[in-house]
Write a protein that holds these residues in place. Structure first.
Motif, PDB file in Angstrom:
ATOM      1  N   GLY A 162      -3.303 -11.582  58.938  1.00 18.30           N
ATOM      2  CA  GLY A 162      -1.929 -11.314  58.492  1.00 18.30           C
ATOM      3  C   GLY A 162      -1.761 -11.421  56.988  1.00 18.30           C
ATOM      4  N   TYR A 163      -0.554 -11.100  56.537  1.00 18.83           N
ATOM      5  CA  TYR A 163      -0.225 -11.186  55.096  1.00 18.83           C
ATOM      6  C   TYR A 163      -1.317 -10.497  54.258  1.00 18.83           C
ATOM      7  N   TYR A 164      -1.406  -9.184  54.458  1.00 18.26           N
ATOM      8  CA  TYR A 164      -2.548  -8.435  53.910  1.00 18.26           C
ATOM      9  C   TYR A 164      -2.553  -8.320  52.396  1.00 18.26           C
ATOM     10  N   ALA A 165      -1.409  -8.574  51.770  1.00 13.34           N
ATOM     11  CA  ALA A 165      -1.407  -8.583  50.299  1.00 13.34           C
ATOM     12  C   ALA A 165      -2.390  -9.642  49.799  1.00 13.34           C
ATOM     13  N   ARG A 166      -2.565 -10.697  50.582  1.00  7.03           N
ATOM     14  CA  ARG A 166      -3.507 -11.759  50.176  1.00  7.03           C
ATOM     15  C   ARG A 166      -4.932 -11.225  50.133  1.00  7.03           C
ATOM     16  N   ALA A 167      -5.289 -10.367  51.088  1.00 10.97           N
ATOM     17  CA  ALA A 167      -6.652  -9.814  51.111  1.00 10.97           C
ATOM     18  C   ALA A 167      -6.866  -8.882  49.922  1.00 10.97           C
ATOM     19  N   ARG A 168      -5.837  -8.093  49.618  1.00 12.17           N
ATOM     20  CA  ARG A 168      -5.980  -7.186  48.462  1.00 12.17           C
ATOM     21  C   ARG A 168      -6.119  -8.007  47.178  1.00 12.17           C
ATOM     22  N   ASN A 169      -5.310  -9.066  47.058  1.00 14.50           N
ATOM     23  CA  ASN A 169      -5.395  -9.915  45.859  1.00 14.50           C
ATOM     24  C   ASN A 169      -6.703 -10.701  45.805  1.00 14.50           C
ATOM     25  N   LEU A 170      -7.209 -11.058  46.973  1.00 18.30           N
ATOM     26  CA  LEU A 170      -8.495 -11.767  47.043  1.00 18.30           C
ATOM     27  C   LEU A 170      -9.584 -10.908  46.385  1.00 18.30           C
ATOM     28  N   HIS A 171      -9.570  -9.644  46.741  1.00 20.32           N
ATOM     29  CA  HIS A 171     -10.553  -8.701  46.207  1.00 20.32           C
ATOM     30  C   HIS A 171     -10.365  -8.528  44.696  1.00 20.32           C
ATOM     31  N   LYS A 172      -9.086  -8.350  44.299  1.00 20.00           N
ATOM     32  CA  LYS A 172      -8.792  -8.204  42.856  1.00 20.00           C
ATOM     33  C   LYS A 172      -9.203  -9.451  42.095  1.00 20.00           C
ATOM     34  N   CYS A 173      -8.945 -10.608  42.695  1.00 20.10           N
ATOM     35  CA  CYS A 173      -9.259 -11.876  42.030  1.00 20.10           C
ATOM     36  C   CYS A 173     -10.771 -12.015  41.823  1.00 20.10           C
ATOM     37  N   ALA A 174     -11.544 -11.661  42.854  1.00 21.68           N
ATOM     38  CA  ALA A 174     -13.011 -11.744  42.730  1.00 21.68           C
ATOM     39  C   ALA A 174     -13.471 -10.855  41.569  1.00 21.68           C
ATOM     40  N   GLN A 175     -12.871  -9.663  41.468  1.00 23.67           N
ATOM     41  CA  GLN A 175     -13.266  -8.743  40.382  1.00 23.67           C
ATOM     42  C   GLN A 175     -12.874  -9.314  39.018  1.00 23.67           C
ATOM     43  N   ALA A 176     -11.690  -9.961  38.955  1.00 25.01           N
ATOM     44  CA  ALA A 176     -11.253 -10.553  37.684  1.00 25.01           C
ATOM     45  C   ALA A 176     -12.151 -11.725  37.278  1.00 25.01           C
ATOM     46  N   VAL A 177     -12.590 -12.514  38.261  1.00 26.49           N
ATOM     47  CA  VAL A 177     -13.484 -13.643  37.952  1.00 26.49           C
ATOM     48  C   VAL A 177     -14.799 -13.118  37.368  1.00 26.49           C
ATOM     49  N   MET A 178     -15.286 -12.012  37.936  1.00 29.41           N
ATOM     50  CA  MET A 178     -16.531 -11.421  37.421  1.00 29.41           C
ATOM     51  C   MET A 178     -16.319 -10.846  36.021  1.00 29.41           C
ATOM     52  N   LYS A 179     -15.230 -10.091  35.868  1.00 26.12           N
ATOM     53  CA  LYS A 179     -15.023  -9.352  34.612  1.00 26.12           C
ATOM     54  C   LYS A 179     -14.605 -10.287  33.458  1.00 26.12           C
ATOM     55  N   ASP A 180     -13.692 -11.203  33.752  1.00 35.28           N
ATOM     56  CA  ASP A 180     -13.108 -12.010  32.661  1.00 35.28           C
ATOM     57  C   ASP A 180     -13.753 -13.380  32.495  1.00 35.28           C
ATOM     58  N   PHE A 181     -14.456 -13.859  33.527  1.00 40.31           N
ATOM     59  CA  PHE A 181     -14.996 -15.220  33.431  1.00 40.31           C
ATOM     60  C   PHE A 181     -16.485 -15.298  33.772  1.00 40.31           C
ATOM     61  N   GLY A 182     -17.136 -14.144  33.758  1.00 41.24           N
ATOM     62  CA  GLY A 182     -18.589 -14.135  33.988  1.00 41.24           C
ATOM     63  C   GLY A 182     -19.001 -14.716  35.322  1.00 41.24           C
ATOM     64  N   GLY A 183     -18.116 -14.596  36.344  1.00 46.25           N
ATOM     65  CA  GLY A 183     -18.473 -15.049  37.686  1.00 46.25           C
ATOM     66  C   GLY A 183     -18.188 -16.518  37.950  1.00 46.25           C
ATOM     67  N   LYS A 184     -17.570 -17.196  36.977  1.00 41.23           N
ATOM     68  CA  LYS A 184     -17.259 -18.629  37.190  1.00 41.23           C
ATOM     69  C   LYS A 184     -15.733 -18.808  37.217  1.00 41.23           C
ATOM     70  N   SER A 244       6.998 -10.689  65.238  1.00 38.53           N
ATOM     71  CA  SER A 244       7.861 -11.399  64.292  1.00 38.53           C
ATOM     72  C   SER A 244       7.225 -11.415  62.905  1.00 38.53           C
ATOM     73  N   PHE A 245       7.930 -10.887  61.927  1.00 36.39           N
ATOM     74  CA  PHE A 245       7.499 -10.964  60.534  1.00 36.39           C
ATOM     75  C   PHE A 245       8.305 -12.070  59.851  1.00 36.39           C
ATOM     76  N   THR A 246       7.926 -12.373  58.614  1.00 36.73           N
ATOM     77  CA  THR A 246       8.627 -13.461  57.923  1.00 36.73           C
ATOM     78  C   THR A 246      10.119 -13.171  57.802  1.00 36.73           C
ATOM     79  N   HIS A 247      10.466 -11.922  57.486  1.00 33.88           N
ATOM     80  CA  HIS A 247      11.870 -11.626  57.201  1.00 33.88           C
ATOM     81  C   HIS A 247      12.593 -10.810  58.265  1.00 33.88           C
ATOM     82  N   PHE A 248      11.887 -10.372  59.287  1.00 30.96           N
ATOM     83  CA  PHE A 248      12.572  -9.638  60.360  1.00 30.96           C
ATOM     84  C   PHE A 248      11.730  -9.656  61.632  1.00 30.96           C
ATOM     85  N   ASP A 249      12.400  -9.387  62.747  1.00 27.97           N
ATOM     86  CA  ASP A 249      11.696  -9.208  64.015  1.00 27.97           C
ATOM     87  C   ASP A 249      11.641  -7.714  64.304  1.00 27.97           C
TER      88      ASP A 249
END
Ligand code: SF4
Length: 358
Positions: free
Chosen positions: A84-106, A296-301
């Motif tokens: 659920g809450y699939y925006a988290r999965a998309r951000n997870l992927h983006k975050c991994a890429q940002a860690v690689m690009k901006d912080f050398g994988g750390k 049931s979603f967070t803001h509506f059924d």
């Protein structure tokens, strides 16, 4: 250190009672920041029991942040499907890429650096900084809120009390000698001892100092402001079968809920029951099943009518593809759609002749 004794009591208790979890470093070992971050993102809105198999699947497929950063988003969404809450999965992927690009994988080792990464809010930044890097940060989740509201017998209801609870949690944690264990112990106490119902006060290291226990009101706290009733939305979902045992799925278009995921075709979801006759494709003859799907979603059924049709061999859909049940695991379908698939594969689709006519 106003609460030095309480801190020692909690750390000693955690030392003895810490649960073994796939993402948690064993006692005396250094935590892996990738594991800590991944688990914290997965655990938002979800339980430890649910997350376990997902975490194992992710670290097997992508054992490092570098491997995750290089993965295809579709594969990450497919592995996430059901959490659920699939925006988290998309951000997870983006975050991994940002860690690689901006912080050398750390991963950055402090809240200020972590909070700039996609999908990391104040809670996750504090949790990763303290658990993975032993940085003095206070991560306040629902478990910690419950412990604090009881320990200080805070009567103000949630969510109004959030700021006060955070401030009192920070007081309890201030200058503690091991932020990593203290954060985990604080959460663990709420998860296993100071539970929402029937808190096990006799097993609690803070029992002697706990105001709610002394007053006999532990189970009544934290108080909560009554939630407003959720609105209901309605729509239709279409189960279109084609021999041999294939059904139509499509990628959800546009931004927002379920962006980039696969689904059975649906109408828009509105606050009115869908008018008759608005079905997926005029070339097909649809029948309504006598079972609706509710979700049931967070803001509506949501209430979805299920409409089914059998497509001939020459039928070509405007978009999407026909797949078999065996191929489902390759596609990211949200749990709502899995409910429909389960219902239709479970026999409803074969009762078309008994279903209501369009
Ligand atoms: Fe929670 Fe009871 Fe411990 Fe108080 S004594 S913190 S209510 S478990």
């Amino acid at each position: 250190m106003q609460y030095g004794t309480l801190q020692k009591q909690l750390l000693k208790w955690f030392d003895r009672h810490r649960r073994v979890m796939p993402w948690r470093a064993l006692k005396g070992r250094t935590p892996d920041p990738y594991h800590v971050w991944l688990s914290e993102i997965m655990l938002q809105q979800t339980t430890v029991v649910t997350v376990g198999p997902y975490f194992m699947k992710f670290v097997k497929k992508w054992p490092t942040v570098e491997k995750l950063a290089k993965a295809k988003l579709d594969d990450v969404l497919a592995a996430w499907a059901g959490l659920g809450y699939y925006a988290r999965a998309r951000n997870l992927h983006k975050c991994a890429q940002a860690v690689m690009k901006d912080f050398g994988g750390k991963f950055p080792d402090n809240e200020d650096g972590l909070i700039k990464l996609p999908g990391i809010g104040p809670y996750t930044a504090a949790a990763v900084a303290s658990i993975a890097f032993n940085h003095p940060a206070v991560a306040v989740d629902g478990n910690v809120e419950r412990v604090v509201s009881r320990f200080f017998a805070i009567e103000e209801p949630l969510p109004q009390s959030k700021r006060a609870l955070r401030a009192r949690a920070a007081e309890l944690a201030e200058d503690n000698p091991c932020p990593s264990d203290f954060t985990q112990g604080f959460m663990e106490l709420g998860a296993t001892v100071c539970t929402p119902k029937k808190p096990k006060c006799a097993a609690c290291p803070w029992q002697k100092s706990c105001a709610a226990h002394r007053l006999g009101i532990a189970e009544e706290l934290p108080r909560k402001t009554a939630a407003a009733q959720k609105p209901v939305r309605y729509g239709r979902v279409f189960w279109i079968e084609k021999s041999p045992k294939k059904f139509l799925i499509e990628k959800r278009a546009g931004k927002g809920l379920y962006e980039g995921l696969y689904q059975l075709p649906t109408t828009d979801w509105t606050d009115k029951a869908v008018a008759p006759g608005k079905n997926y494709d005029a070339r097909l003859r649809f029948r309504r099943l006598d079972a609706d799907v509710r979700h049931s979603f967070t803001h509506f059924d949501l209430v979805l009518e299920i409409w089914t049709a059998r497509a001939g061999a020459s039928f070509r859909p405007g978009k999407g593809k026909f797949i078999s049940a065996d191929e489902l695991e390759n596609y990211a379908l949200p749990s709502l759609m899995h409910k429909v698939v389960k219902l239709c594969l479970g026999g409803y689709a074969s009762t078309l002749s008994a279903a209501k006519s369009a």
